[in-house]
Motif scaffolding. Structure first.
Motif, PDB file in Angstrom:
ATOM      1  N   LEU A 556      -1.474  20.969  29.605  1.00  0.00           N
ATOM      2  CA  LEU A 556      -1.027  22.086  28.781  1.00  0.00           C
ATOM      3  C   LEU A 556      -1.432  21.808  27.331  1.00  0.00           C
ATOM      4  O   LEU A 556      -1.371  20.651  26.883  1.00  0.00           O
ATOM      5  N   ARG A 557      -1.793  22.885  26.639  1.00  0.00           N
ATOM      6  CA  ARG A 557      -2.146  22.689  25.224  1.00  0.00           C
ATOM      7  C   ARG A 557      -1.718  23.914  24.416  1.00  0.00           C
ATOM      8  O   ARG A 557      -1.602  25.012  24.974  1.00  0.00           O
ATOM      9  N   VAL A 558      -1.446  23.663  23.142  1.00  0.00           N
ATOM     10  CA  VAL A 558      -1.093  24.779  22.258  1.00  0.00           C
ATOM     11  C   VAL A 558      -2.361  25.589  21.990  1.00  0.00           C
ATOM     12  O   VAL A 558      -3.415  25.019  21.711  1.00  0.00           O
ATOM     13  N   GLY A 559      -2.209  26.909  22.087  1.00  0.00           N
ATOM     14  CA  GLY A 559      -3.373  27.767  21.846  1.00  0.00           C
ATOM     15  C   GLY A 559      -3.056  28.801  20.781  1.00  0.00           C
ATOM     16  O   GLY A 559      -1.915  29.266  20.699  1.00  0.00           O
ATOM     17  N   HIS A 560      -4.056  29.113  19.982  1.00  0.00           N
ATOM     18  CA  HIS A 560      -3.877  30.105  18.904  1.00  0.00           C
ATOM     19  C   HIS A 560      -4.662  31.340  19.300  1.00  0.00           C
ATOM     20  O   HIS A 560      -5.883  31.270  19.492  1.00  0.00           O
ATOM     21  N   VAL A 561      -3.954  32.478  19.433  1.00  0.00           N
ATOM     22  CA  VAL A 561      -4.653  33.690  19.854  1.00  0.00           C
ATOM     23  C   VAL A 561      -5.432  34.233  18.661  1.00  0.00           C
ATOM     24  O   VAL A 561      -4.826  34.587  17.638  1.00  0.00           O
ATOM     25  N   VAL A 562      -6.751  34.266  18.774  1.00  0.00           N
ATOM     26  CA  VAL A 562      -7.570  34.713  17.629  1.00  0.00           C
ATOM     27  C   VAL A 562      -8.093  36.132  17.819  1.00  0.00           C
ATOM     28  O   VAL A 562      -8.435  36.820  16.856  1.00  0.00           O
ATOM     29  N   GLU A 563      -8.168  36.573  19.052  1.00  0.00           N
ATOM     30  CA  GLU A 563      -8.619  37.942  19.322  1.00  0.00           C
ATOM     31  C   GLU A 563      -7.897  38.440  20.558  1.00  0.00           C
ATOM     32  O   GLU A 563      -7.565  37.645  21.427  1.00  0.00           O
ATOM     33  N   ALA A 564      -7.684  39.783  20.634  1.00  0.00           N
ATOM     34  CA  ALA A 564      -7.089  40.343  21.850  1.00  0.00           C
ATOM     35  C   ALA A 564      -7.604  41.746  22.022  1.00  0.00           C
ATOM     36  O   ALA A 564      -7.755  42.488  21.054  1.00  0.00           O
ATOM     37  N   GLY A 565      -7.883  42.149  23.289  1.00  0.00           N
ATOM     38  CA  GLY A 565      -8.340  43.511  23.551  1.00  0.00           C
ATOM     39  C   GLY A 565      -8.141  43.856  25.004  1.00  0.00           C
ATOM     40  O   GLY A 565      -7.849  42.973  25.839  1.00  0.00           O
ATOM     41  N   ASP A 566      -8.304  45.142  25.327  1.00  0.00           N
ATOM     42  CA  ASP A 566      -8.152  45.591  26.703  1.00  0.00           C
ATOM     43  C   ASP A 566      -9.286  45.072  27.559  1.00  0.00           C
ATOM     44  O   ASP A 566     -10.410  44.909  27.086  1.00  0.00           O
ATOM     45  N   HIS A 567      -9.001  44.814  28.807  1.00  0.00           N
ATOM     46  CA  HIS A 567     -10.034  44.478  29.774  1.00  0.00           C
ATOM     47  C   HIS A 567     -10.738  45.789  30.133  1.00  0.00           C
ATOM     48  O   HIS A 567     -10.065  46.775  30.449  1.00  0.00           O
ATOM     49  N   GLU A 633       7.881  40.856  36.331  1.00  0.00           N
ATOM     50  CA  GLU A 633       7.435  41.467  35.078  1.00  0.00           C
ATOM     51  C   GLU A 633       7.456  40.401  33.996  1.00  0.00           C
ATOM     52  O   GLU A 633       8.435  39.641  33.900  1.00  0.00           O
ATOM     53  N   VAL A 634       6.469  40.378  33.153  1.00  0.00           N
ATOM     54  CA  VAL A 634       6.467  39.411  32.038  1.00  0.00           C
ATOM     55  C   VAL A 634       7.450  39.891  30.974  1.00  0.00           C
ATOM     56  O   VAL A 634       7.462  41.070  30.615  1.00  0.00           O
ATOM     57  N   VAL A 635       8.326  39.000  30.510  1.00  0.00           N
ATOM     58  CA  VAL A 635       9.253  39.423  29.462  1.00  0.00           C
ATOM     59  C   VAL A 635       8.905  38.784  28.118  1.00  0.00           C
ATOM     60  O   VAL A 635       9.237  39.310  27.067  1.00  0.00           O
ATOM     61  N   ASP A 636       8.271  37.639  28.165  1.00  0.00           N
ATOM     62  CA  ASP A 636       7.891  37.014  26.881  1.00  0.00           C
ATOM     63  C   ASP A 636       6.824  35.962  27.154  1.00  0.00           C
ATOM     64  O   ASP A 636       6.575  35.595  28.290  1.00  0.00           O
ATOM     65  N   LEU A 637       6.204  35.475  26.059  1.00  0.00           N
ATOM     66  CA  LEU A 637       5.273  34.360  26.191  1.00  0.00           C
ATOM     67  C   LEU A 637       5.913  33.129  25.584  1.00  0.00           C
ATOM     68  O   LEU A 637       6.755  33.227  24.692  1.00  0.00           O
ATOM     69  N   LEU A 638       5.556  31.961  26.108  1.00  0.00           N
ATOM     70  CA  LEU A 638       6.080  30.731  25.513  1.00  0.00           C
ATOM     71  C   LEU A 638       5.367  30.518  24.181  1.00  0.00           C
ATOM     72  O   LEU A 638       4.136  30.575  24.133  1.00  0.00           O
ATOM     73  N   SER A 639       6.173  30.292  23.129  1.00  0.00           N
ATOM     74  CA  SER A 639       5.580  30.125  21.797  1.00  0.00           C
ATOM     75  C   SER A 639       5.869  28.740  21.260  1.00  0.00           C
ATOM     76  O   SER A 639       6.933  28.176  21.526  1.00  0.00           O
ATOM     77  N   VAL A 640       4.995  28.174  20.538  1.00  0.00           N
ATOM     78  CA  VAL A 640       5.239  26.905  19.834  1.00  0.00           C
ATOM     79  C   VAL A 640       4.660  27.030  18.431  1.00  0.00           C
ATOM     80  O   VAL A 640       3.799  27.874  18.182  1.00  0.00           O
ATOM     81  N   GLU A 641       5.128  26.135  17.534  1.00  0.00           N
ATOM     82  CA  GLU A 641       4.629  26.222  16.158  1.00  0.00           C
ATOM     83  C   GLU A 641       3.596  25.136  15.842  1.00  0.00           C
ATOM     84  O   GLU A 641       3.071  25.080  14.753  1.00  0.00           O
ATOM     85  N   ALA A 642       3.360  24.254  16.808  1.00  0.00           N
ATOM     86  CA  ALA A 642       2.399  23.167  16.538  1.00  0.00           C
ATOM     87  C   ALA A 642       0.975  23.715  16.399  1.00  0.00           C
ATOM     88  O   ALA A 642       0.726  24.862  16.712  1.00  0.00           O
ATOM     89  N   ASP A 643       0.084  22.847  15.937  1.00  0.00           N
ATOM     90  CA  ASP A 643      -1.308  23.281  15.727  1.00  0.00           C
ATOM     91  C   ASP A 643      -2.025  23.532  17.039  1.00  0.00           C
ATOM     92  O   ASP A 643      -1.746  22.880  18.039  1.00  0.00           O
ATOM     93  N   ALA A 644      -2.974  24.428  16.929  1.00  0.00           N
ATOM     94  CA  ALA A 644      -3.788  24.704  18.099  1.00  0.00           C
ATOM     95  C   ALA A 644      -4.456  23.423  18.570  1.00  0.00           C
ATOM     96  O   ALA A 644      -4.871  22.589  17.751  1.00  0.00           O
ATOM     97  N   GLY A 645      -4.543  23.231  19.850  1.00  0.00           N
ATOM     98  CA  GLY A 645      -5.178  22.049  20.412  1.00  0.00           C
ATOM     99  C   GLY A 645      -4.203  20.924  20.720  1.00  0.00           C
ATOM    100  O   GLY A 645      -4.512  19.989  21.451  1.00  0.00           O
ATOM    101  N   GLU A 646      -2.958  21.036  20.180  1.00  0.00           N
ATOM    102  CA  GLU A 646      -1.952  19.985  20.442  1.00  0.00           C
ATOM    103  C   GLU A 646      -1.602  19.961  21.938  1.00  0.00           C
ATOM    104  O   GLU A 646      -1.457  21.024  22.552  1.00  0.00           O
ATOM    105  N   VAL A 647      -1.460  18.730  22.453  1.00  0.00           N
ATOM    106  CA  VAL A 647      -1.096  18.632  23.880  1.00  0.00           C
ATOM    107  C   VAL A 647       0.375  19.004  24.077  1.00  0.00           C
ATOM    108  O   VAL A 647       1.223  18.629  23.273  1.00  0.00           O
ATOM    109  N   VAL A 648       0.642  19.709  25.124  1.00  0.00           N
ATOM    110  CA  VAL A 648       2.040  20.032  25.489  1.00  0.00           C
ATOM    111  C   VAL A 648       2.354  19.267  26.761  1.00  0.00           C
ATOM    112  O   VAL A 648       1.570  19.285  27.709  1.00  0.00           O
ATOM    113  N   ARG A 649       3.514  18.522  26.778  1.00  0.00           N
ATOM    114  CA  ARG A 649       3.816  17.803  28.018  1.00  0.00           C
ATOM    115  C   ARG A 649       5.322  17.654  28.188  1.00  0.00           C
ATOM    116  O   ARG A 649       6.094  17.918  27.274  1.00  0.00           O
TER     117      ARG A 649
END
Ligand code: MSP
Length: 649
Positions: A556-567, A633-649
């Motif tokens: 698992l790793r922290v990710g920063h959403v930089v772009e989003a659009g419809d499929h 149904e998705v109700v939320d996304l897991l959020s973290v404040e650490a930097d992008a690329g940080e390992v989550v464990r």
């Protein structure tokens, strides 16, 4: 042996689909008391109890245990016999409907009735109530469902060829017999109930079951595809146990049976099925059928195995002793009426009647005689006249009530004497007589008290065989003396207060009935409300557990959403560019469009599974997965404040 010397009493035979409970104990204790009383009276007694082993109910119980019905019955019977022995039930025969002589008699009776045209073949269409092993009409089924007593699933619809006994033919003869023998069915309200039942149309009785549907029973001698109906089989046990045969032994001296004890729920089967069977067989009818009431729970329902509201008789017997149980059951309710059971009620009566009244009288009599008169039965001229008057009143009442199975009233008469004995001590004050040195007066009082104890012991013998014998033993009276005493008392109460032999050494010993200031622990524990469970003690739910190395496989790793659009090709998917600290952002297709607009996502820090093998989703390769909350149904996304690329464990 003349008929007057013989006494035959039966209990119903019990189904072996479950263990014995208070209801069965009750019938058996009542019958045992009558049997013991009549033995003391000098009669030849035959007391029969046993088990009803055939039929649907037992078959289902056996099947549920994965056993053959015979193996199930053999196993269950051990428990039934043990309970009967524990309760001191002095049966002369424990009959089982699987016993050879019984099966032989049932077949012989069926053949005889078939030959005589009393049984015929016909089509049966109707309903079967497995719980009671009886057929019911559509109307009765509907009424019992409407009243809330039973549910539709209790009934099974049956349509099949069967054999019928011409029961209806005997209706007139049965009514005439009941009317000319007012004591035949007791108590009188049950007699009226049966007469009421017979005022309606009486059909014939379906007495067979095709083996194809239910094979656990006795085969019809004239059609091997059928077994007989469980009640036709069971009821005949009462004759089997006398040695009766269809063409020889008439069942004497036991038949006609003196008393058949039953519960009110099996009144019709005994008063109508059984009696008409006997009429067809030309066998005399029982002298008395006595239907007792039910022990009911606090909400008024019959205590039964199926309702799971029964009282554990073993627990009661362990805590208070078997004799106290026998006493309570018979003393608490009129024989014939219903009664509510409560442990508190039991405790109260135990302390009041047994520990206080009877226990006190015995203890005072024995210990005062021990202390002041050398521990021997004093030799005195005559009992106090007031006691003689009481004896003349209560002893015949007790005996008469035992004779007619009025156990409560019999015990009341005995306890009237016990109460009078305690009062006699209070008013005569033997302690004052002793202080004054008036030994003669003291001797009269103590002899009278000891004699009252002996009389009570003799009269309580049928109900409390062990405790009464213990009391009588302390007074030097053995079984023969008790038997002789009863024989004498039946004729006259003269000498009722002269049962003891002066000079006999007496012993106080331990109290007969130790007082219970509180509910015995084993019962109190059973009654205690369920203890509050500390949440910390709660076990974890069942899981499909994984080992730690399994978990570490997921990166698992922290990710920063930089772009989003419809499929472009899928309604439910968004296509995200997520920076996970690598040379380029990952492309991830996520099924979160129902919950998030693309704009809301840009800039969010999320958790990404980075080693999920890339997969094409509608033409776009998805290179990871975003962790989200929500099941379908998705109700939320897991959020973290650490930097992008940080390992989550
Ligand atoms: N097998 C039949 C009887 C066949 S006799 C030829 C039967 N068996 S039983 O085990 O269900 O019940 C036997 C007796 O226990 C019946 O007399 C019934 O009334 C009695 N009791 C069962 N529960 C009872 C109470 N709660 N209270 C008092 N007695 C009740 O029926």
């Amino acid at each position: 042996m003349s008929a007057r010397d013989a006494f035959y009493i039966t209990t119903p035979i019990y189904y072996v689909n479950g263990a014995p409970h208070i209801g069965h104990a009750y019938t058996s204790i009542a019958a045992d008391t009558a049997a013991r009383y009549n033995r003391l009276r000098g009669k030849q007694v035959r007391f029969v109890t046993g088990t009803d082993e055939h039929g649907q109910k037992v078959l289902e119980a056996a099947t549920a245990r994965g056993m053959t019905p015979q193996a199930h019955c053999d196993d269950m019977v051990t428990g039934w016999r043990a309970t009967m022995e524990r309760l001191d039930i002095s049966f002369d025969r424990f009959i089982r409907t699987t016993d050879d002589d019984h099966e032989a008699l049932v077949k012989a009776v069926l053949q005889k009735l078939w030959d005589a045209g009393e049984i015929y073949e016909d089509q049966y269409v109707g309903w079967y109530l497995v719980k009671d092993e009886v057929f019911v009409t559509e109307k009765e089924k509907d009424e019992r469902i409407a009243s809330g007593e039973l549910k539709p699933e209790h009934f099974r619809q049956i349509e099949e060829r069967n054999y019928f006994f011409r029961m209806s033919k005997y209706k007139g003869a049965l009514v005439a017999h009941i009317e000319s023998h007012p004591d035949f069915i007791q108590p009188v309200n049950r007699r009226n109930e049966v007469l009421g039942f017979l005022r309606k149309e009486l059909g014939d009785l379906c007495i067979s079951r095709p083996k194809a549907r239910m094979s656990w029973g006795i085969e019809l001698p004239f059609d091997a595809e059928f077994v007989t109906y469980v009640w036709f089989d069971a009821l005949l046990n009462y004759l089997t146990a006398t040695g009766y045969t269809v063409d020889g032994h008439d069942g004497s001296p036991w038949w006609p049976v003196d008393y058949q004890l039953i519960g009110k729920d099996i009144l019709t089967t005994h008063s109508v099925y059984w009696t008409t069977m006997l009429l067809a067989m030309e066998v005399p009818l029982p002298q008395h059928i006595y239907a007792h009431g039910w022990w009911v729970s606090s909400d008024g329902r019959k205590m039964s195995k199926s309702d799971g509201n029964t009282i554990d008789v073993d627990l009661l017997a362990d805590s208070f002793g078997v004799d106290a149980c026998r006493y309570f059951f018979l003393r608490e309710i009129r024989f014939g009426a219903d009664g509510g059971f409560s442990y508190e009620g039991f405790l109260t009566r135990y302390n009041a009647d047994l520990a206080n009244d009877l226990g006190n009288l015995a203890h005072r009599g024995l210990s005062m005689t021990g202390k002041w008169l050398g521990g021997q039965v004093p030799d005195t001229a005559a009992p106090a006249p007031e006691l003689q008057a009481l004896v003349a009143e209560h002893v015949p009442a007790a005996l008469h009530n035992y004779e007619t199975l009025q156990f409560k009233e019999a015990l009341e008469a005995v306890f009237a004497l016990v109460g009078a004995g305690n009062k006699y001590i209070d008013t005569r004050e033997p302690w004052s007589l002793n202080k004054q040195g008036d030994t003669d007066a003291l001797a009269v009082v103590m002899r009278d008290v000891l004699e009252l104890c002996a009389l009570a012991g003799v009269l309580l013998r049928p109900v409390m065989p062990t405790k009464a014998a213990e009391l009588l033993g302390k007074l030097g009276l053995g079984d023969d003396a008790v038997q002789a005493a009863v024989a004498r008392l039946v004729g006259s109460t003269e000498g009722a207060l002269r049962l003891l032999t002066p000079g006999t050494a007496i012993a106080a010993g331990d109290p007969l009935f130790p007082r219970h200031r509180e509910m015995p622990a084993a019962i109190a524990e059973r009654l205690a409300p369920p203890r509050q469970v500390d949440p910390a003690d709660l076990p974890l739910p069942e899981m499909d557990w994984i080992e730690f190395p399994d978990f570490t496989k997921v990166q698992l790793r922290v990710g920063h959403v930089v772009e989003a659009g419809d499929h472009p090709k899928a309604d439910k998917l968004l296509v995200l560019k997520v920076d996970v600290g690598e040379a380029r952002p990952r492309t991830i297709c996520a099924g979160i469009k129902s919950r998030f607009a693309p704009d809301e996502l840009v800039g969010r820090k999320v958790v990404v599974v980075v080693n999920l093998k890339p997969r094409k989703m509608r033409g776009i390769a998805s290179e990871g997965m975003i962790l989200a909350a929500g099941d379908k149904e998705v109700v939320d996304l897991l959020s973290v404040e650490a930097d992008a690329g940080e390992v989550v464990r």
